[in-house]
Design a protein around this motif. Structure first.
Motif: not given
Length: 335
Positions: A5-11, A43-47, A148-152, A155-158
């Motif tokens: 995955v090139v680019g570990a931003g929101a999506i 890499l943390k993902l908060i659902w 829809a998501a955001a980098v908060t 290392g954290v994606i919401h």
């Protein structure tokens, strides 16, 4: 499956976590504090329901460090693709699929399109032809991103809402590889389906991107606010009508009405669009992928789009001003 995955931003980050936890060998490519945090603590993902997932995955600073992959997901913003295109050859093995998850129109739109515009390069998205030269069009599988998501934080994606990733071959065929991609996404916990007309789905998503993103960037309003304010709701509808006229001349079928598309955006609630998030953070804006490319298609089809042109001019100036000042724009409480 070997996945980069090139680019570990929101999506990209959202996809990377879920794909890794489904048992795939996932590598992410990113930079700066975000990369350092992923390397240190995963890499943390908060659902959206508050549950948290963490994937301990490989994270590197360059595509040149990754090696051969089975699937490459290009999740950087459209105007950064040229920075990674030259290194992509090192990721490609026999049968490697490339999936693009940018907002707006993709640079490959007319690849395997058929008709008079087949193979036409979109100058707004690939002005020198660099992307077409370095990223083989026949390896690309189309994908439309609905979450829809955001980098908060580093290392954290919401995750905000949504879980759909419809996919499709550019020529509309139902290939074995697109079915594999569909199954991979479903196994990771996403919803997906294989479409025989991926471009019509791209337009359905782009309908909102071309209107709500720039309006939000200019007004600092959320999706809900834009849709509930009569004047901006009407402006969005006008822009969508102009875009629909362009799309229909290109053979696109719109399976929803404009009002239904606006209602869908309103239902997301007080979500800041990606372009508004970029304005607040002082990042360069996706003006060409979201708006300029559609205006270029309007010129190709002799279709006027005055409302889109006006909003595009304002967002372009905003982007120019932010770049010159090296600053973002954010609302602050009055004294």
């Amino acid at each position: 499956m070997r996945i980069c995955v090139v680019g570990a931003g929101a999506i990209g980050g959202l996809m990377a976590v879920k794909l890794a936890l489904a048992g795939n060998a996932v590598t992410v490519v990113d930079q700066g504090a975000h990369l350092a945090a992923i390397q240190k603590q995963g890499l943390k993902l908060i659902w959206e329901d508050g549950s948290a997932l963490t994937a301990d995955l490989r994270a590197v600073a360059s595509a040149a460090e990754v090696g051969k992959q089975d699937l490459v997901i290009l999740a950087v913003k459209a105007h950064f693709l040229d920075q990674i295109a030259r290194d992509i050859d090192g990721l490609l093995d026999d049968g490697t699929m490339i999936v693009t998850v940018q907002n707006g129109m993709p640079w490959w739109y007319f690849h395997n399109f058929g008709g008079a515009l087949d193979g036409r390069r979109l100058d707004t998205l690939d002005p020198t032809g660099l992307l077409a030269r370095h990223i083989p069009g026949d390896r690309i599988v189309g994908c439309v991103v609905y979450p829809a998501a955001a980098v908060t934080g580093p290392g954290v994606i919401h995750h905000v809402e949504g879980d759909r990733f419809p996919v499709g071959e550019l020529d509309g065929s139902e290939s074995a590889r697109v079915q594999r991609l569909h199954d991979l996404l479903v196994e990771a916990g996403f919803r997906s389906r294989v479409l025989d007309d991926i471009r019509s789905e791209i337009w359905l998503k782009a309908w909102g991107n071309l209107s709500f993103n720039p309006i939000s960037a200019l007004t600092h309003a959320t999706l809900e606010d834009i849709c509930r304010f009569a004047q901006t709701r009407a402006l969005a509808a006008t822009m969508m009508a102009e875009a629909q006229a362009i799309g229909e001349k290109l053979g696109v079928t719109f399976r929803h009405t404009i009002e239904k598309r606006i209602a869908g955006a309103e239902s997301v609630g007080r979500h800041k669009t990606s372009m508004l998030q970029d304005v607040e953070a002082g990042r360069s804006l996706e003006t060409e992928a979201l708006i300029g490319s559609i205006l270029e298609m309007g010129r190709l089809t002799d279709t006027p789009a005055p409302a889109i042109e006006a909003v595009y001019a304002c967002v372009m100036l905003l982007n120019k001003t932010m770049t010159a000042e090296q600053a973002g724009v954010k609302l602050v409480g009055a004294a």
